[in-house]
Motif scaffolding. Structure first.
Motif, PDB file in Angstrom:
ATOM      1  N   GLU A  28      -2.326  -6.729 -12.263  1.00 43.82           N
ATOM      2  CA  GLU A  28      -3.685  -6.637 -12.850  1.00 43.82           C
ATOM      3  C   GLU A  28      -4.757  -7.270 -11.834  1.00 43.82           C
ATOM      4  OE1 GLU A  28      -3.460  -9.207 -15.665  1.00 43.82           O
ATOM      5  OE2 GLU A  28      -2.761  -8.056 -17.665  1.00 43.82           O
ATOM      6  N   GLY A  29      -5.788  -8.258 -11.643  1.00 42.95           N
ATOM      7  CA  GLY A  29      -6.267  -8.583 -10.142  1.00 42.95           C
ATOM      8  C   GLY A  29      -7.542  -7.647  -9.953  1.00 42.95           C
ATOM      9  N   ILE A  30      -8.159  -8.205  -8.968  1.00 39.19           N
ATOM     10  CA  ILE A  30      -9.510  -7.324  -8.068  1.00 39.19           C
ATOM     11  C   ILE A  30      -8.882  -5.831  -8.273  1.00 39.19           C
ATOM     12  CG2 ILE A  30     -10.705  -7.269  -6.058  1.00 39.19           C
ATOM     13  CD1 ILE A  30     -10.598 -10.185  -6.054  1.00 39.19           C
ATOM     14  N   PRO A  31      -9.560  -5.134  -8.331  1.00 40.95           N
ATOM     15  CA  PRO A  31      -8.364  -3.427  -8.336  1.00 40.95           C
ATOM     16  C   PRO A  31      -9.064  -3.675  -6.159  1.00 40.95           C
ATOM     17  CG  PRO A  31     -10.456  -3.391  -9.312  1.00 40.95           C
ATOM     18  CD  PRO A  31     -10.635  -4.949  -9.050  1.00 40.95           C
ATOM     19  N   ALA A  32      -7.741  -2.982  -5.683  1.00 43.44           N
ATOM     20  CA  ALA A  32      -7.605  -3.039  -4.567  1.00 43.44           C
ATOM     21  C   ALA A  32      -6.896  -1.320  -4.444  1.00 43.44           C
ATOM     22  CB  ALA A  32      -6.746  -4.288  -3.751  1.00 43.44           C
ATOM     23  N   VAL A  33      -7.212  -0.583  -2.858  1.00 38.85           N
ATOM     24  CA  VAL A  33      -6.102   0.243  -2.814  1.00 38.85           C
ATOM     25  C   VAL A  33      -6.060   0.031  -1.180  1.00 38.85           C
ATOM     26  CG1 VAL A  33      -6.271   2.225  -1.240  1.00 38.85           C
ATOM     27  CG2 VAL A  33      -8.490   1.619  -2.807  1.00 38.85           C
ATOM     28  N   ARG A  34      -3.962  -0.463  -1.709  1.00 38.15           N
ATOM     29  CA  ARG A  34      -3.190  -0.719  -0.728  1.00 38.15           C
ATOM     30  C   ARG A  34      -2.839   0.471   0.849  1.00 38.15           C
ATOM     31  NH1 ARG A  34       0.981  -4.357  -3.215  1.00 38.15           N
ATOM     32  NH2 ARG A  34       1.293  -2.405  -4.115  1.00 38.15           N
ATOM     33  N   LEU A  35      -3.103   0.780   1.798  1.00 39.88           N
ATOM     34  CA  LEU A  35      -2.882   1.660   2.882  1.00 39.88           C
ATOM     35  C   LEU A  35      -1.959   1.455   3.318  1.00 39.88           C
ATOM     36  CD1 LEU A  35      -6.091   2.320   4.774  1.00 39.88           C
ATOM     37  CD2 LEU A  35      -5.565   3.470   2.063  1.00 39.88           C
ATOM     38  N   THR A  36      -0.958   2.440   3.805  1.00 36.07           N
ATOM     39  CA  THR A  36       0.601   1.804   4.701  1.00 36.07           C
ATOM     40  C   THR A  36       0.411   2.725   5.470  1.00 36.07           C
ATOM     41  OG1 THR A  36       1.721   0.839   2.045  1.00 36.07           O
ATOM     42  CG2 THR A  36       3.085   1.580   3.987  1.00 36.07           C
ATOM     43  N   THR A  78      -5.245  11.338  13.948  1.00 36.43           N
ATOM     44  CA  THR A  78      -6.229  10.822  13.399  1.00 36.43           C
ATOM     45  C   THR A  78      -6.225  11.502  11.315  1.00 36.43           C
ATOM     46  OG1 THR A  78      -7.704  10.473  14.894  1.00 36.43           O
ATOM     47  CG2 THR A  78      -8.457  10.366  12.305  1.00 36.43           C
ATOM     48  N   ILE A  79      -6.031  10.463  10.550  1.00 30.52           N
ATOM     49  CA  ILE A  79      -6.474  10.635   9.268  1.00 30.52           C
ATOM     50  C   ILE A  79      -7.238  10.076   8.583  1.00 30.52           C
ATOM     51  CG2 ILE A  79      -5.115  10.834   7.021  1.00 30.52           C
ATOM     52  CD1 ILE A  79      -2.104  12.325   8.246  1.00 30.52           C
ATOM     53  N   GLU A  80      -7.732  10.741   8.091  1.00 28.41           N
ATOM     54  CA  GLU A  80      -9.136   9.834   7.276  1.00 28.41           C
ATOM     55  C   GLU A  80      -9.169  10.424   5.419  1.00 28.41           C
ATOM     56  OE1 GLU A  80     -12.335  10.548  10.109  1.00 28.41           O
ATOM     57  OE2 GLU A  80     -13.466  11.358   8.475  1.00 28.41           O
ATOM     58  N   ASP A  81      -9.798   9.739   5.163  1.00 32.24           N
ATOM     59  CA  ASP A  81     -10.152  10.878   3.202  1.00 32.24           C
ATOM     60  C   ASP A  81     -10.267   9.294   2.582  1.00 32.24           C
ATOM     61  OD1 ASP A  81      -9.897  11.370   0.843  1.00 32.24           O
ATOM     62  OD2 ASP A  81      -7.426  11.756   0.512  1.00 32.24           O
ATOM     63  N   LYS A  82     -10.923   9.688   1.596  1.00 32.27           N
ATOM     64  CA  LYS A  82     -11.461   9.033   0.788  1.00 32.27           C
ATOM     65  C   LYS A  82     -11.033   8.678  -0.699  1.00 32.27           C
ATOM     66  CE  LYS A  82     -14.305  11.499  -2.132  1.00 32.27           C
ATOM     67  NZ  LYS A  82     -16.401  11.485  -2.050  1.00 32.27           N
ATOM     68  N   VAL A  83     -11.592   7.305  -1.172  1.00 31.86           N
ATOM     69  CA  VAL A  83     -10.433   7.242  -2.597  1.00 31.86           C
ATOM     70  C   VAL A  83     -11.692   6.709  -3.559  1.00 31.86           C
ATOM     71  CG1 VAL A  83      -7.966   7.706  -2.008  1.00 31.86           C
ATOM     72  CG2 VAL A  83      -9.066   4.903  -2.779  1.00 31.86           C
ATOM     73  N   VAL A  91      -0.163   6.442   4.203  1.00 30.99           N
ATOM     74  CA  VAL A  91      -0.978   7.182   5.335  1.00 30.99           C
ATOM     75  C   VAL A  91       0.077   7.926   6.374  1.00 30.99           C
ATOM     76  CG1 VAL A  91      -2.704   7.586   7.142  1.00 30.99           C
ATOM     77  CG2 VAL A  91      -3.073   6.701   5.084  1.00 30.99           C
ATOM     78  N   ASP A  92       0.545   9.192   6.600  1.00 27.96           N
ATOM     79  CA  ASP A  92       1.786   9.085   7.826  1.00 27.96           C
ATOM     80  C   ASP A  92       1.268   9.809   8.878  1.00 27.96           C
ATOM     81  OD1 ASP A  92       3.586   8.792   5.651  1.00 27.96           O
ATOM     82  OD2 ASP A  92       3.472  10.968   4.945  1.00 27.96           O
ATOM     83  N   LEU A  93       1.236   9.395   9.939  1.00 25.80           N
ATOM     84  CA  LEU A  93       0.668  10.032  11.179  1.00 25.80           C
ATOM     85  C   LEU A  93       1.950  10.701  12.311  1.00 25.80           C
ATOM     86  CD1 LEU A  93      -0.897   6.371  12.531  1.00 25.80           C
ATOM     87  CD2 LEU A  93      -2.147   8.680  11.195  1.00 25.80           C
ATOM     88  N   LEU A  94       1.852  11.960  11.526  1.00 32.03           N
ATOM     89  CA  LEU A  94       2.913  12.465  12.190  1.00 32.03           C
ATOM     90  C   LEU A  94       2.531  13.520  13.873  1.00 32.03           C
ATOM     91  CD1 LEU A  94       3.816  14.451   8.788  1.00 32.03           C
ATOM     92  CD2 LEU A  94       4.074  11.889   9.302  1.00 32.03           C
ATOM     93  N   GLU A  95       3.496  13.783  13.890  1.00 33.69           N
ATOM     94  CA  GLU A  95       3.657  14.169  15.604  1.00 33.69           C
ATOM     95  C   GLU A  95       3.016  16.037  15.698  1.00 33.69           C
ATOM     96  OE1 GLU A  95       7.534  14.468  17.483  1.00 33.69           O
ATOM     97  OE2 GLU A  95       6.689  14.244  19.526  1.00 33.69           O
ATOM     98  N   LEU A  96       3.675  16.521  14.060  1.00 37.11           N
ATOM     99  CA  LEU A  96       3.466  17.946  13.596  1.00 37.11           C
ATOM    100  C   LEU A  96       1.462  17.834  14.362  1.00 37.11           C
ATOM    101  CD1 LEU A  96       4.682  18.717  10.498  1.00 37.11           C
ATOM    102  CD2 LEU A  96       5.392  19.583  12.312  1.00 37.11           C
ATOM    103  N   CYS A  97       0.727  16.771  13.536  1.00 38.91           N
ATOM    104  CA  CYS A  97      -0.632  16.588  14.405  1.00 38.91           C
ATOM    105  C   CYS A  97      -1.071  15.883  15.547  1.00 38.91           C
ATOM    106  CB  CYS A  97      -1.093  15.787  12.970  1.00 38.91           C
ATOM    107  SG  CYS A  97      -1.464  16.888  11.293  1.00 38.91           S
TER     108      CYS A  97
END
Lengths: 172, 207
Positions: A22-30, A109-114, A126-132
């Motif tokens: 519960e609480g304030i809605p939030a987005v947790r980026l890992t 770089t990875i970006e997105d919206k949610v 968010v996976d920063l991969l060597e492939l990219c």
């Protein structure tokens, strides 16, 4: 027990789990990365929109990790929590950039919206991969797991005209 | 304390650009004086209407100075995009009969009218006409309708018994899927259940 009953119980169980927080809605980026990238630092930039249909943004804010030279080498994963506010509450966007030593441009770089969750915390990995690393994609795409994929944040972090205010997205 | 501050000398290729350090505007180009910052990594950004933002990351040492040169490039015309969503179905998307990818996806199109069609196994295909405008994203959501069940005996040699047997197989298939999903949900719940209050590396609160 009928199949429908069993299915209903399963849905209820999963639903109840999702509603625990519960609480304030939030987005947790890992933010994670594979070892081969050899990143020196990671920058997380965040903005938010007050309109669901098109970007009507506040001024993005950014944070680099590690936060100071004294903090030692980059430690992953990085966890950044962004709590929903009242004005820019339609959706949030993030841009995560990984930098290698000596580079002036990000290696990946990875970006997105949610959309903000109705309640609780929405976990986004968010996976920063060597492939990219240094993989170039068309302007409306980005590299995801080694392949170019549609970019849902076209202009969000690069076009200042999408901002309706020069004020920072974050509360003082 | 002041001795510990570092300095950023920021120059931008265009005049009148807003200069931001870690997301906070510190002035407009050309800056009259260096910017005092704490030691560590900082993100420097320049923004001006009609130009793509330029960003650089610099690391400043205590009492050190760092030059940052940002070059702004004119903003390319924003494309017209059609955002295709098939309600969670990984449907093949066609724009004007040309394959464009798999939903959900954004398709860059020429401004004007286009016919977007989606196809997926097990669903009726659907198509809509959309008018795309430059610089705008046109959302297009499809609610795909599952195909009607294939009539018994649709394949030569099939019998009513075979159909009943298929139904039985499907029952066990869905039961097995349900068990796997339930097990996965429980496992994920156990694994992800926080042992104690997690402390993020950073936290923001949007206005």
């Amino acid at each position: 027990m009928t199949r429908k009953t069993a299915l209903g119980l399963l849905v209820l169980t999963v639903g109840a789990s999702a509603c625990e927080e519960e609480g304030i809605p939030a987005v947790r980026l890992t933010v994670t990365s594979d070892i081969g990238v050899g990143l020196e630092s990671v920058t997380v930039t965040v903005t938010a929109s007050r309109s669901a249909d098109e970007p009507r943004l506040c001024a993005p804010v950014a944070r680099s990790f590690p936060e100071s030279p004294d903090a030692g080498p980059l430690q992953l994963p990085i966890e950044v929590v962004v709590e929903r506010g009242t004005e820019y509450s339609a959706w949030m966007a993030f841009r995560v950039q990984g930098w290698r030593p000596g580079d002036t441009d990000p290696a990946v770089t990875i970006e997105d919206k949610v959309e903000w969750p109705a309640a609780g915390v929405l976990d986004v990995r968010v996976d920063l991969l060597e492939l990219c690393v240094e993989r170039s994609c068309p302007v409306v795409q980005q590299c995801i797991r080694g392949a170019c994929a549609g970019l849902r944040t076209v202009g969000v972090f690069t076009d200042p005209t999408l901002q309706v205010t020069s004020l920072s997205c974050m509360e003082e | 304390m002041v001795r510990d501050m570092g300095r950023l000398r920021v120059s931008v290729s265009e005049e009148g650009a807003a200069i931001l350090v870690d997301g906070v505007e510190v002035g407009r180009s050309p800056l009259a004086a260096p910017v005092d910052v704490g030691p560590g990594a900082h993100v420097v950004e320049a923004r001006r209407d009609g130009f793509e933002s330029a960003v650089a990351r610099v690391t400043v040492g205590a009492a050190g100075a760092q030059a940052v040169d940002l070059r702004l490039t004119p903003l390319a015309p924003r494309p017209a995009l059609v955002r295709v969503d098939a309600g969670g179905v990984a449907a093949a998307v066609f724009v004007d009969d040309s394959p464009a990818g798999t939903a959900p996806l954004d398709v860059e199109v020429e401004p004007g009218g286009h016919v977007v069609r989606v196809e997926a196994d097990g669903y009726d295909s659907a198509s809509r006409t959309v008018t795309a405008e430059a610089g705008r994203v046109e959302p297009l959501a499809f609610a795909l309708v599952p195909n009607s069940p294939a009539p018994a005996g649709g394949e030569a040699g099939e019998t009513g018994e075979a159909t009943e047997e298929d139904g039985g197989s499907l029952w066990w298939l869905w039961t097995a899927i349900g068990v796997v999903v339930a097990g996965g949900a429980v496992t994920a719940g156990v694994l992800l259940w926080p042992e104690e209050e997690s402390v993020p590396d950073w936290q923001w609160r949007v206005r």
